[in-house]
Motif scaffolding. Structure first.
Motif, short mmCIF file in Angstrom:
data_model
loop_
_atom_site.label_atom_id
_atom_site.label_comp_id
_atom_site.label_asym_id
_atom_site.label_seq_id
_atom_site.Cartn_x
_atom_site.Cartn_y
_atom_site.Cartn_z
N PHE A 1 1.09 5.69 0.06
CA PHE A 1 0.46 6.86 0.65
C PHE A 1 1.20 8.12 0.22
N TYR B 1 1.62 11.94 1.80
CA TYR B 1 1.41 12.83 2.92
C TYR B 1 1.86 14.23 2.50
N GLY C 1 -1.45 -3.95 14.27
CA GLY C 1 -0.72 -4.29 13.05
C GLY C 1 -0.65 -3.17 12.04
N SER D 1 0.85 -1.19 0.00
CA SER D 1 0.00 0.00 0.00
C SER D 1 0.88 1.24 0.00
N LEU E 1 5.36 13.92 0.90
CA LEU E 1 6.08 12.71 1.27
C LEU E 1 5.39 11.49 0.70
N GLN F 1 7.81 0.71 16.88
CA GLN F 1 6.38 0.53 16.68
C GLN F 1 5.86 -0.39 17.77
N PHE G 1 9.23 6.09 4.44
CA PHE G 1 9.00 7.39 3.80
C PHE G 1 10.15 7.75 2.88
N GLY G 2 9.83 8.45 1.80
CA GLY G 2 10.84 9.12 1.02
C GLY G 2 11.25 10.43 1.68
N ASN H 1 4.11 0.91 2.32
CA ASN H 1 3.79 0.03 3.43
C ASN H 1 3.98 -1.42 3.01
N TYR I 1 2.28 -7.45 11.22
CA TYR I 1 2.27 -6.01 11.37
C TYR I 1 2.86 -5.39 10.12
N SER I 2 2.71 -4.10 9.98
CA SER I 2 3.22 -3.43 8.79
C SER I 2 3.95 -2.17 9.20
N THR I 3 4.88 -1.75 8.36
CA THR I 3 5.66 -0.55 8.63
C THR I 3 5.66 0.35 7.40
N LEU I 4 5.72 1.64 7.67
CA LEU I 4 5.81 2.63 6.61
C LEU I 4 7.25 3.06 6.41
N LEU J 1 -2.16 12.87 5.94
CA LEU J 1 -2.45 12.01 4.80
C LEU J 1 -3.39 12.72 3.83
#
Lengths: 113, 116
Positions: free
Chosen positions: A34, A36, B99, A32, A88, B48, A103-104, A92, A98-101, A46
Motif C-alpha cells: 500500500f 499512503y 482479520g 499486499s 508512506l 490490533q 509502515f516505512g 501487509n 489476521y494480517s498486520t501492516l 490510502l
C-alpha cells in the motif's frame, strides 16, 4: 524483524514532472502493498494498493511491484504542488487468520510551482 | 458515512501522569488498530483487535500501556505512567472485515500527546 525501507527525502520535483518514490521490504512472505499519503499534521490516507507483480495505474498514480526484488514504487505523473506530502509505504502479511501492516518511515515529496 | 472518531485531539501531560485516548471506528468495522507515530517515523502498530478480541499486541509496552475494546465497538488506549518518549501521535484505524487482510484501513485524525 520485518522492515520496510524508504528514503526520507525530501524529494524535490518541479510542477509537471514525474515523481518516483521507492520502497524495499525484507519479509518475503508479504502479500499486499500500500501507498499512503500523509499531509503535515494529518492522518494517513490510502492512495494505492497493489497485490501482484507488475504495474497498477490509477489516474496520475502508478504503483509498481517486483516481489523477486522485494521492491515497490510509486510514480506520480504531472506532479502538482498539492501532491507535496509524506508518502508512506506499507506492507501487509497475513498469518494465523489476521494480517498486520508494517509502515516505512515515509518519503517527503516537495513539488515546487 | 462517518469516519473514525478520536478524542481528545491534543493532550499535554507531565511525565508519570496517566492519559487515556478514545476511538470510535466506522460503524460495522470488525477490526480496530492503534498505532503510535513518532515525529519523522511511520506509524507503528501497538495493538490490533478483531471484534473485541486482541489478535496482535506484540509491540505494546504492556508495563505501561493497556487497551480494551468493549462490545466490539469503541476502544480506549491508556498510558500509565507516561514517559517522555511516549510523546507522539496516537492513531486509531479500522477496517471492515475480521482479520484485515487486503482491507483498506481508515485512519482517524489522531491524538497528539506531549509529555513534559
Amino acid at each position: 524483524q520485518k522492515e520496510v525501507e524508504q528514503n526520507s527525502g525530501p524529494l524535490s520535483v518541479p510542477e509537471g514532472a514525474i515523481a518516483s518514490l521507492n520502497c524495499t521490504y525484507s519479509d518475503r512472505g508479504s502479500q499486499s502493498f500500500f501507498w499512503y499519503r500523509q499531509y503535515s499534521g494529518k492522518s494517513p490516507e490510502l492512495i494505492m494498493s497493489i497485490y501482484s507483480n507488475g504495474d497498477k495505474e490509477d489516474g496520475r498514480f502508478t504503483a509498481q511491484l517486483n516481489k523477486a526484488s522485494q521492491y515497490v514504487s510509486l510514480l506520480i505523473r504531472d506532479s502538482q504542488p498539492s501532491d507535496s506530502a509524506t508518502y508512506l509505504c506499507a506492507v501487509n502479511r497475513a498469518s494465523s487468520g489476521y494480517s498486520t501492516l508494517t509502515f516505512g518511515k515515509g518519503t517527503m515529496l516537495l513539488v515546487s510551482p | 458515512e462517518a469516519g473514525v472518531a478520536q478524542s481528545p485531539r491534543y493532550k499535554i501531560i507531565e511525565k508519570r501522569q496517566s492519559v487515556a485516548f478514545w476511538c470510535n471506528p466506522i460503524s460495522g468495522h470488525a477490526t480496530l488498530y492503534w498505532y503510535q507515530q513518532i515525529l519523522g517515523q511511520g506509524p507503528k502498530l501497538l495493538i490490533q483487535f478483531q471484534n473485541n478480541g486482541v489478535v496482535d499486541d506484540s509491540q505494546l509496552p504492556k508495563d505501561r500501556f493497556s487497551a480494551e475494546r468493549l462490545k466490539g465497538v469503541d476502544s480506549t488506549l491508556k498510558i500509565q505512567p507516561a514517559k517522555l518518549e511516549d510523546s507522539a501521535v496516537y492513531l486509531c484505524a479500522s477496517s471492515p472485515r475480521p482479520g484485515g487482510g487486503t482491507d483498506t484501513q481508515y485512519f482517524g485524525p489522531g491524538t497528539r500527546l506531549t509529555v513534559l
